[in-house]
Write an enzyme that holds these catalytic residues in place. Structure first.
Site, PDB file in Angstrom:
ATOM      1  N   HIS A  82       0.755  -1.268   0.401  1.00  0.00           N
ATOM      2  CA  HIS A  82       0.045   0.334  -0.297  1.00  0.00           C
ATOM      3  C   HIS A  82       1.087   1.562   0.219  1.00  0.00           C
ATOM      4  CE1 HIS A  82      -3.813  -1.767   0.848  1.00  0.00           C
ATOM      5  NE2 HIS A  82      -3.092  -2.740   1.271  1.00  0.00           N
ATOM      6  N   ASP A  84      -2.307 -10.226  -2.629  1.00  0.00           N
ATOM      7  CA  ASP A  84      -2.969  -9.584  -1.543  1.00  0.00           C
ATOM      8  C   ASP A  84      -4.504 -10.253  -1.558  1.00  0.00           C
ATOM      9  OD1 ASP A  84      -2.287  -8.346   1.928  1.00  0.00           O
ATOM     10  OD2 ASP A  84      -3.582  -7.434   0.339  1.00  0.00           O
ATOM     11  N   HIS A 138      -6.608  -6.943  -0.573  1.00  0.00           N
ATOM     12  CA  HIS A 138      -6.465  -5.497  -0.560  1.00  0.00           C
ATOM     13  C   HIS A 138      -5.810  -4.947  -2.242  1.00  0.00           C
ATOM     14  CE1 HIS A 138      -6.724  -6.252   3.593  1.00  0.00           C
ATOM     15  NE2 HIS A 138      -7.734  -5.516   3.365  1.00  0.00           N
ATOM     16  N   ASP A 153      -4.917 -12.465   3.264  1.00  0.00           N
ATOM     17  CA  ASP A 153      -6.088 -12.219   3.504  1.00  0.00           C
ATOM     18  C   ASP A 153      -6.754 -12.552   3.037  1.00  0.00           C
ATOM     19  OD1 ASP A 153      -4.888 -10.850   1.502  1.00  0.00           O
ATOM     20  OD2 ASP A 153      -5.058  -8.694   3.685  1.00  0.00           O
TER      21      ASP A 153
HETATM   22  C1  SP5 Z   1      -1.126  -5.368   4.115  1.00  0.00           C
HETATM   23  C2  SP5 Z   1      -2.457  -5.258   3.905  1.00  0.00           C
HETATM   24  O1  SP5 Z   1      -3.385  -6.110   3.855  1.00  0.00           O
HETATM   25  N1  SP5 Z   1      -3.254  -4.038   4.309  1.00  0.00           N
HETATM   26  C3  SP5 Z   1      -4.708  -4.361   4.451  1.00  0.00           C
HETATM   27  C4  SP5 Z   1      -5.037  -2.571   5.123  1.00  0.00           C
HETATM   28  C5  SP5 Z   1      -6.354  -2.619   5.880  1.00  0.00           C
HETATM   29  N2  SP5 Z   1      -6.919  -1.677   6.444  1.00  0.00           N
HETATM   30  C6  SP5 Z   1      -8.494  -1.824   6.958  1.00  0.00           C
HETATM   31  C7  SP5 Z   1      -9.089  -2.629   7.425  1.00  0.00           C
HETATM   32  C8  SP5 Z   1     -10.356  -2.323   8.068  1.00  0.00           C
HETATM   33  C9  SP5 Z   1     -10.838  -3.383   8.773  1.00  0.00           C
HETATM   34  N3  SP5 Z   1     -11.517  -3.037   9.149  1.00  0.00           N
HETATM   35  C10 SP5 Z   1     -12.712  -4.537   9.724  1.00  0.00           C
HETATM   36  C11 SP5 Z   1     -13.628  -4.443  10.721  1.00  0.00           C
HETATM   37  C12 SP5 Z   1     -13.322  -5.752  11.226  1.00  0.00           C
HETATM   38  N4  SP5 Z   1     -14.099  -5.890  12.425  1.00  0.00           N
HETATM   39 ZN    ZN Z   2      -3.931  -6.714   2.365  1.00  0.00          ZN
END
Ligand code: SP5
Ligand code: ZN
Length: 342
Positions: A157, A193, A195, A282
Site C-alpha cells: 500500500h 493480497d 487488498h 488475507d
Molecule cells: C497489507 C494489508 O493487507 N493491508 C490491509 C489494510 C486494511 N486496513 C483497513 C482494514 C479495515 C478493517 N475493518 C475491519 C473491521 C472488522 N472488525
Molecule cells: Zn491485504
C-alpha cells in the site's frame, strides 16, 4: 526455499482506527511467528544483508524518506501519545499540492489512511523489512530459482510518498528494483493480497519495464476504496502495463484462480523475465478483516501455477490476519511452488 527473516520487526506494532475505535493493529508481531513455525521444518532461514539505501530512493521520494526518518522524534517532542497519525488529508476540493511544514500537516500529507500510524520503532522495522525484500531478490539474482522475504511491516500500500494500509516502504518495489538493476529488462508483479496493491501500482504506473497485476476485493466496497478498478491500466509509457482484477465479496477459489491465470498470462505475454509475488493470504475465508473464501487446501495450487511460468520468483510477505492459519497458508504457496519445480 530460502526464507529471509529477522526479529527486528518485534517492537513495531501500530495503532489503527477500526470503525470508531483505536485498536492495536490487526497487523501484529505474532504473524511472523505463525509463518516461521509453518516453514521451519522445510526451509532454511537466513538473515538480511545491509540495506542499500539507494534502493529506497529509487522507490520513494526524498522528502518522504526524510520525514519518515524523523517523524517519531518530532512526535515525541510534542508528547502527543503512543502513535503518530494524521487527522486531515489533502483531498479532492483542496489545492493539496503544497507540502506542509507542521507535524500534523505532514502526517496527513505523507499518509493516506487512518488504519495506519507510526510508533517508536516503526521506521527501523520498515527499513529491515525492505532489507529482507532486497536480500530475497539478491538471492534470486544470485542464481536461486526463488526466495521468500518474510516482510513485516508489509509494503504494497505504500506509495512513492505516503504510508497507509499498514505499509511504510514498498518492499515489492524494492525487490523489483533489485531485479531491474541485475539486468531483468521487464519484471512482473503478481499481487495476490486481498487488498489492491495501490502503492505498487502508483510507483510503476507510468513505466513499461514493470507489468503490475493485482487481484483484490472490489474497491467499490473494499479498502483502499479509491484505486484498483479494472479501467486503471497505466498511463503514458506505462499504458497497458497495469492490470486490475477487482472481485466481489464472497469470491470463492475457482473465479479467483481464473483471475490469477489471466494475470500470470499477461505477465508472460509482456515478456517479463522475473516475477515478484506480493504474497498476501488475507484471501483466506476466515480472515477477520476480509471477504474472500479461499481455503487452506487452495494455496498449494497458487504456488504450482506461479512455478509453471518458469521465471525467477521473489515472494514478498504482505497481508493475512487469521494468525493461527497464516503460516500454513503461506507454506501452502511456497511448498506448492517447490513441488512443481522439483
Ligand atoms: C497489507 C494489508 O493487507 N493491508 C490491509 C489494510 C486494511 N486496513 C483497513 C482494514 C479495515 C478493517 N475493518 C475491519 C473491521 C472488522 N472488525
Ligand atoms: Zn491485504
Amino acid at each position: 526455499m530460502q526464507v529471509v527473516t529477522s526479529d527486528d520487526h518485534l517492537k513495531h506494532h501500530a495503532l489503527e482506527l477500526d470503525s470508531t475505535t483505536l485498536i492495536p493493529s490487526w497487523e501484529t508481531p505474532t504473524r511472523v511467528d505463525s509463518v516461521r513455525k509453518a516453514l521451519a521444518a522445510d526451509h532454511p532461514f537466513v538473515a538480511p544483508r545491509t540495506l542499500d539505501e539507494s534502493l529506497l530512493h529509487s522507490v520513494h521520494d526524498a522528502d518522504y524518506l526524510s520525514f519518515m526518518a524523523t517523524v517519531w522524534e518530532r512526535w515525541a517532542a510534542e508528547e502527543r501519545g503512543p502513535a503518530a497519525m494524521g487527522v486531515a488529508w489533502p483531498s479532492r476540493r483542496m489545492a493539496g499540492n503544497r507540502r506542509p511544514t507542521s507535524l500534523r500537516g505532514l502526517l496527513g500529507y505523507h499518509g493516506f489512511a487512518a488504519d495506519c500510524s507510526v510508533v517508536a520503532d516503526t521506521w527501523a522495522a520498515a527499513k529491515i523489512s525492505a532489507a529482507l525484500a532486497q536480500t530475497a531478490a539478491e538471492i534470486v539474482t544470485g542464481g536461486e530459482r526463488a526466495a521468500f522475504a518474510l516482510c513485516r511491516p508489509p509494503g504494497h500500500h505504500a506509495t512513492r510518498d505516503q504510508f497507509g494500509g499498514y505499509c511504510y516502504i514498498n518492499n515489492a518495489a524494492i525487490a523489483v528494483e533489485v531485479l531491474r538493476r541485475a539486468g531483468h529488462a521487464r519484471v512482473g508483479v503478481l499481487d495476490i493480497d486481498y487488498h489492491h496493491g495501490n502503492g505498487t501500482q502508483d510507483i510503476f504506473y507510468e513505466r513499461n519495464d514493470v507489468f503490475m497485476t493485482s487481484i483484490h476485493g472490489d474497491p467499490a466496497f473494499e479498502f483502499p476504496y479509491f484505486t484498483g478498478f479494472a479501467d486503471e491500466i497505466g498511463s503514458g509509457a506505462g499504458a497497458g502495463f497495469t492490470r486490475n482484477e477487482p472481485l466481489p465479496a464472497g469470491t470463492e477459489f475457482e473465479p479467483w484462480f481464473a483471475a490469477l491465470r489471466r494475470c500470470l498470462d499477461a505477465i508472460i505475454d509482456a515478456g517479463c523475465s522475473a516475477v515478484v509475488v506480493s504474497t498476501g493470504v488475507d484471501t483466506f475465508t476466515e480472515d477477520p478483516i476480509s471477504q474472500f473464501r479461499l481455503a487452506t487446501d487452495d494455496y498449494p495450487a497458487i504456488g504450482q501455477l506461479v512455478a509453471s511460468a518458469g521465471l525467477p520468483t521473489v515472494f514478498i510477505m504482505e497481508g493475512g490476519y487469521a494468525v493461527d492459519e497464516l503460516g500454513e497458508n503461506v507454506a501452502g504457496i511456497l511448498n506448492g511452488f517447490e513441488e512443481a519445480t522439483r
